[in-house]
Design a protein around this motif. Structure first.
Motif, PDB file in Angstrom:
ATOM      1  N   ARG A 165       0.842  -1.214   0.000  1.00 27.75           N
ATOM      2  CA  ARG A 165       0.000   0.000   0.000  1.00 27.75           C
ATOM      3  C   ARG A 165       0.869   1.253   0.000  1.00 27.75           C
ATOM      4  NH1 ARG A 165      -2.928  -3.354   3.430  1.00 27.75           N
ATOM      5  NH2 ARG A 165      -2.036  -2.398   5.287  1.00 27.75           N
ATOM      6  N   CYS A 166       1.940   1.228   0.767  1.00 19.57           N
ATOM      7  CA  CYS A 166       2.878   2.362   0.778  1.00 19.57           C
ATOM      8  C   CYS A 166       3.475   2.552  -0.622  1.00 19.57           C
ATOM      9  CB  CYS A 166       3.979   2.124   1.809  1.00 19.57           C
ATOM     10  SG  CYS A 166       5.130   3.494   1.958  1.00 19.57           S
ATOM     11  N   TRP A 167       3.853   1.432  -1.260  1.00 23.25           N
ATOM     12  CA  TRP A 167       4.396   1.489  -2.626  1.00 23.25           C
ATOM     13  C   TRP A 167       3.419   2.165  -3.571  1.00 23.25           C
ATOM     14  CZ3 TRP A 167       8.347   1.346  -5.760  1.00 23.25           C
ATOM     15  CH2 TRP A 167       8.133   1.141  -7.122  1.00 23.25           C
ATOM     16  N   GLU A 168       2.159   1.780  -3.491  1.00 23.99           N
ATOM     17  CA  GLU A 168       1.147   2.357  -4.377  1.00 23.99           C
ATOM     18  C   GLU A 168       0.998   3.860  -4.122  1.00 23.99           C
ATOM     19  OE1 GLU A 168      -0.058   0.919  -6.967  1.00 23.99           O
ATOM     20  OE2 GLU A 168       0.794  -1.038  -6.488  1.00 23.99           O
ATOM     21  N   SER A 169       1.078   4.268  -2.858  1.00 26.63           N
ATOM     22  CA  SER A 169       0.991   5.699  -2.527  1.00 26.63           C
ATOM     23  C   SER A 169       2.193   6.464  -3.054  1.00 26.63           C
ATOM     24  CB  SER A 169       0.889   5.884  -1.009  1.00 26.63           C
ATOM     25  OG  SER A 169      -0.307   5.340  -0.527  1.00 26.63           O
ATOM     26  N   VAL A 170       3.373   5.894  -2.894  1.00 25.49           N
ATOM     27  CA  VAL A 170       4.602   6.532  -3.380  1.00 25.49           C
ATOM     28  C   VAL A 170       4.567   6.621  -4.900  1.00 25.49           C
ATOM     29  CG1 VAL A 170       7.095   6.175  -3.638  1.00 25.49           C
ATOM     30  CG2 VAL A 170       6.026   5.900  -1.400  1.00 25.49           C
ATOM     31  N   ARG A 171       4.204   5.534  -5.544  1.00 26.00           N
ATOM     32  CA  ARG A 171       4.158   5.486  -7.008  1.00 26.00           C
ATOM     33  C   ARG A 171       3.157   6.507  -7.558  1.00 26.00           C
ATOM     34  NH1 ARG A 171       4.369   6.338 -11.207  1.00 26.00           N
ATOM     35  NH2 ARG A 171       4.203   5.094 -13.079  1.00 26.00           N
ATOM     36  N   ALA A 172       2.073   6.731  -6.821  1.00 27.09           N
ATOM     37  CA  ALA A 172       1.065   7.705  -7.247  1.00 27.09           C
ATOM     38  C   ALA A 172       1.612   9.132  -7.222  1.00 27.09           C
ATOM     39  CB  ALA A 172      -0.177   7.593  -6.367  1.00 27.09           C
ATOM     40  N   GLU A 173       2.591   9.409  -6.373  1.00 32.68           N
ATOM     41  CA  GLU A 173       3.209  10.741  -6.290  1.00 32.68           C
ATOM     42  C   GLU A 173       4.235  10.980  -7.395  1.00 32.68           C
ATOM     43  OE1 GLU A 173       2.410  13.201  -4.342  1.00 32.68           O
ATOM     44  OE2 GLU A 173       1.069  12.115  -2.997  1.00 32.68           O
ATOM     45  N   ALA A 174       4.725   9.906  -8.002  1.00 32.24           N
ATOM     46  CA  ALA A 174       5.863   9.993  -8.915  1.00 32.24           C
ATOM     47  C   ALA A 174       5.462  10.370 -10.336  1.00 32.24           C
ATOM     48  CB  ALA A 174       6.595   8.655  -8.922  1.00 32.24           C
ATOM     49  N   LEU A 175       6.428  10.893 -11.044  1.00 31.37           N
ATOM     50  CA  LEU A 175       6.272  11.253 -12.454  1.00 31.37           C
ATOM     51  C   LEU A 175       6.308  10.005 -13.338  1.00 31.37           C
ATOM     52  CD1 LEU A 175       8.813  14.216 -12.487  1.00 31.37           C
ATOM     53  CD2 LEU A 175       6.311  14.391 -12.440  1.00 31.37           C
ATOM     54  N   SER A 176       5.894  10.165 -14.568  1.00 32.79           N
ATOM     55  CA  SER A 176       5.968   9.079 -15.542  1.00 32.79           C
ATOM     56  C   SER A 176       7.430   8.737 -15.829  1.00 32.79           C
ATOM     57  CB  SER A 176       5.276   9.481 -16.838  1.00 32.79           C
ATOM     58  OG  SER A 176       6.058  10.469 -17.508  1.00 32.79           O
ATOM     59  N   HIS A 177       7.638   7.579 -16.435  1.00 34.15           N
ATOM     60  CA  HIS A 177       8.985   7.150 -16.819  1.00 34.15           C
ATOM     61  C   HIS A 177       9.628   8.177 -17.768  1.00 34.15           C
ATOM     62  CE1 HIS A 177      12.255   4.404 -17.881  1.00 34.15           C
ATOM     63  NE2 HIS A 177      11.964   4.620 -19.147  1.00 34.15           N
ATOM     64  N   GLY A 178       8.882   8.596 -18.782  1.00 33.14           N
ATOM     65  CA  GLY A 178       9.420   9.554 -19.748  1.00 33.14           C
ATOM     66  C   GLY A 178       9.814  10.885 -19.116  1.00 33.14           C
ATOM     67  N   ALA A 179       8.959  11.412 -18.250  1.00 32.15           N
ATOM     68  CA  ALA A 179       9.272  12.673 -17.568  1.00 32.15           C
ATOM     69  C   ALA A 179      10.465  12.498 -16.632  1.00 32.15           C
ATOM     70  CB  ALA A 179       8.043  13.165 -16.789  1.00 32.15           C
ATOM     71  N   THR A 180      10.569  11.330 -16.027  1.00 32.81           N
ATOM     72  CA  THR A 180      11.688  11.042 -15.128  1.00 32.81           C
ATOM     73  C   THR A 180      13.003  11.000 -15.901  1.00 32.81           C
ATOM     74  OG1 THR A 180      10.308   9.859 -13.547  1.00 32.81           O
ATOM     75  CG2 THR A 180      12.657   9.293 -13.575  1.00 32.81           C
ATOM     76  N   ILE A 181      13.020  10.314 -17.035  1.00 31.09           N
ATOM     77  CA  ILE A 181      14.238  10.236 -17.855  1.00 31.09           C
ATOM     78  C   ILE A 181      14.674  11.636 -18.282  1.00 31.09           C
ATOM     79  CG2 ILE A 181      15.196   9.393 -20.046  1.00 31.09           C
ATOM     80  CD1 ILE A 181      14.904   7.249 -17.821  1.00 31.09           C
TER      81      ILE A 181
END
Length: 192
Positions: A165-181
């Motif tokens: 559940r923590c992973w899902e919450s963290v992942r929801a805050e993160a940018l897309s792969h393309g924006a991250t690259i």
């Protein structure tokens, strides 16, 4: 390699090597599986109590663990990093530039997905610490927590579900792969 690992870490490395998927959250540094040799050494020099041959053995063991990324059928590796990882001068500008360029190259692999929690994100569940969730070929997920003394293997179903559940919450805050690259590339260029 296995013999040079800390005894409490050996079981986790076996789990990692057999996993079909790894979900890693790292708020402070680049995940070990993605570190360059110079970055890994700088981390050990700055944050580890090991010196000399002991430290070099740990650096070599960390690099050897990266072999799973080069297998014919590597696991899916999804990593979420906090933006501060791009800004922390581990090893200085040259080491950081090389590390971020390496990270960007890894992001080109089809089974590596990188995501960055933006700098302006306030408090979020991941700030409580780094963790990795491994999905084995059969059976239930297993997790790993790192701390100042040693790592902890998490197998109890309720605890793994809490980390999921923590992973899902963290992942929801993160940018897309393309924006991250794109941000990793910009950060690499800034370390000149």
């Amino acid at each position: 390699m296995r013999e040079s690992l800390m005894p409490w870490f050996r079981e986790w490395v076996t789990i990692e090597q057999q996993a079909t998927a790894l979900c890693s959250f790292q708020p402070l540094v680049v995940p070990g599986r993605f570190q360059t040799e110079d970055y890994a050494r700088a981390l050990h020099e700055g944050a580890s109590q090991l010196i000399g041959d002991e430290m070099e053995q740990q650096v070599a063991a960390r690099l050897a663990r990266q072999e799973i990324l080069h297998r014919a059928s590597p696991p899916l590796f999804v990593a979420v990093l906090d933006h501060s990882v791009l800004e922390r001068p581990v090893g200085g500008p040259k080491v950081m530039r090389e590390q971020l360029l390496h990270l960007r190259q890894l992001g080109d692999r089809p089974r590596v997905h990188l995501h960055l929690v933006p700098r302006d994100t306030g408090a979020y569940p991941g700030l409580n610490g780094a963790f990795v969730i491994a999905t084995p070929p059969e059976g239930d997920d297993v997790a790993y927590l790192d701390n100042q003394l040693q790592g902890t293997l998490v197998e109890r179903t309720a605890d793994v579900q809490s980390l999921r559940r923590c992973w899902e919450s963290v992942r929801a805050e993160a940018l897309s792969h393309g924006a991250t690259i794109k941000l990793i590339s910009e950060a690499a260029d800034s370390w000149t």
